[in-house]
Design an enzyme around this catalytic site. Structure first.
Site, PDB file in Angstrom:
ATOM      1  N   HIS A 136      -4.711  30.240-130.047  1.00 54.40           N
ATOM      2  CA  HIS A 136      -5.116  31.430-129.296  1.00 54.40           C
ATOM      3  C   HIS A 136      -5.460  32.530-130.299  1.00 54.40           C
ATOM      4  O   HIS A 136      -4.719  32.784-131.252  1.00 54.40           O
ATOM      5  CB  HIS A 136      -3.952  31.881-128.403  1.00 54.40           C
ATOM      6  CG  HIS A 136      -4.358  32.770-127.268  1.00 54.40           C
ATOM      7  ND1 HIS A 136      -5.080  33.924-127.442  1.00 54.40           N
ATOM      8  CD2 HIS A 136      -4.123  32.673-125.932  1.00 54.40           C
ATOM      9  CE1 HIS A 136      -5.284  34.507-126.271  1.00 54.40           C
ATOM     10  NE2 HIS A 136      -4.719  33.750-125.329  1.00 54.40           N
ATOM     11  N   HIS A 137      -6.600  33.183-130.081  1.00 56.13           N
ATOM     12  CA  HIS A 137      -7.013  34.240-131.008  1.00 56.13           C
ATOM     13  C   HIS A 137      -6.061  35.432-130.958  1.00 56.13           C
ATOM     14  O   HIS A 137      -5.969  36.206-131.921  1.00 56.13           O
ATOM     15  CB  HIS A 137      -8.444  34.690-130.677  1.00 56.13           C
ATOM     16  CG  HIS A 137      -9.192  35.202-131.859  1.00 56.13           C
ATOM     17  ND1 HIS A 137      -8.583  35.692-132.998  1.00 56.13           N
ATOM     18  CD2 HIS A 137     -10.536  35.313-132.090  1.00 56.13           C
ATOM     19  CE1 HIS A 137      -9.501  36.082-133.861  1.00 56.13           C
ATOM     20  NE2 HIS A 137     -10.687  35.854-133.341  1.00 56.13           N
ATOM     21  N   ALA A 138      -5.336  35.594-129.867  1.00 57.02           N
ATOM     22  CA  ALA A 138      -4.341  36.664-129.814  1.00 57.02           C
ATOM     23  C   ALA A 138      -3.171  36.369-130.745  1.00 57.02           C
ATOM     24  O   ALA A 138      -2.501  37.290-131.221  1.00 57.02           O
ATOM     25  CB  ALA A 138      -3.833  36.847-128.379  1.00 57.02           C
TER      26      ALA A 138
END
Length: 226
Positions: free
Chosen positions: A198-200
């Protein structure tokens, strides 16, 4: 069948949002532009493969341990959410991995508790894999730990790209790894290695660092027979 993992479930540690450098990035990729990304590379594993050829240790448990060792070094790969939706990190995460049943042509998903001592982890993982080799259920241990991450092996094919299309994947923060068949080139051995995250949770810098540290582990495999 293998029994459920006996390790107690830890409590996620909330992140201090006032001091977290990635707070804005997390909010952006969590809420404004929710997305995951994947990176596929070839890891050089020449020394690692050579060490295993003269060892009684097995390849798949060694690959899994190396990944778990690097994952547990970095909080961005141990991310989760608290019950109220706030970002947090697990104190430790455990690898879940697939086991192929060739007679049925099906996979089972099992897990072994991460141990910083490779010898102890190897002993447990080998037993788990053996117990699940003829499994007829997808989750023969009864389920996977919440504080886990996924490793899959596809030893029948090499690949230069690999992605998963996960429905609701923007709520999945644990990394997902895929391993391919070794490639021999100019006297060197390479392992197709894909990571999805996840880019978060992590930016490209963090994933590149994880890949670099994993390759360092494979370049100095003294731990294989430690």
């Amino acid at each position: 069948m293998p029994t459920p993992m006996p390790t107690p479930m830890p409590t996620p540690i909330p992140i201090d949002l006032d001091t977290w450098p990635r707070r804005e990035s997390f909010d952006h990729y969590r809420h404004r532009v929710p997305c995951t990304y994947a990176m596929t590379v070839e890891l050089e594993v020449t020394a690692f493969v050579a060490a295993l050829r003269t060892s009684t240790r097995k390849t798949y448990p060694a690959q899994i341990w190396a990944i778990a060792n690097v994952v547990n070094r970095h909080p961005e790969f141990r991310m989760t959410l608290t019950d109220d939706g706030a970002p947090a990190t697990w104190p430790v995460v455990h690898p879940a991995f697939t086991v192929f049943n060739p007679e049925r042509e099906t996979f089972a998903a099992v897990s072994a508790p991460y141990d910083a001592d490779f010898a102890r982890f190897h002993e447990t993982a080998v037993e788990v894999l053996a117990d699940a080799a003829a499994a007829t259920e997808m989750f023969p241990q009864g389920g996977l730990p919440a504080n886990g991450f996924d490793v899959s092996s596809i030893p029948w094919a090499s690949f230069t790209g690999f992605t998963l299309q996960i429905d609701g994947g923007t709520n999945h923060f644990a990394p997902i790894f895929a391993l391919g068949r070794y490639v021999e080139r100019d006297g060197r051995t390479f392992l197709p290695f894909a990571v999805q995250i996840h880019h978060a949770s992590a930016d490209g810098f963090h994933t590149a660092r994880l890949i670099g540290e994993l390759e360092q582990l494979f370049a100095d495999p003294s731990w294989v027979d430690a």
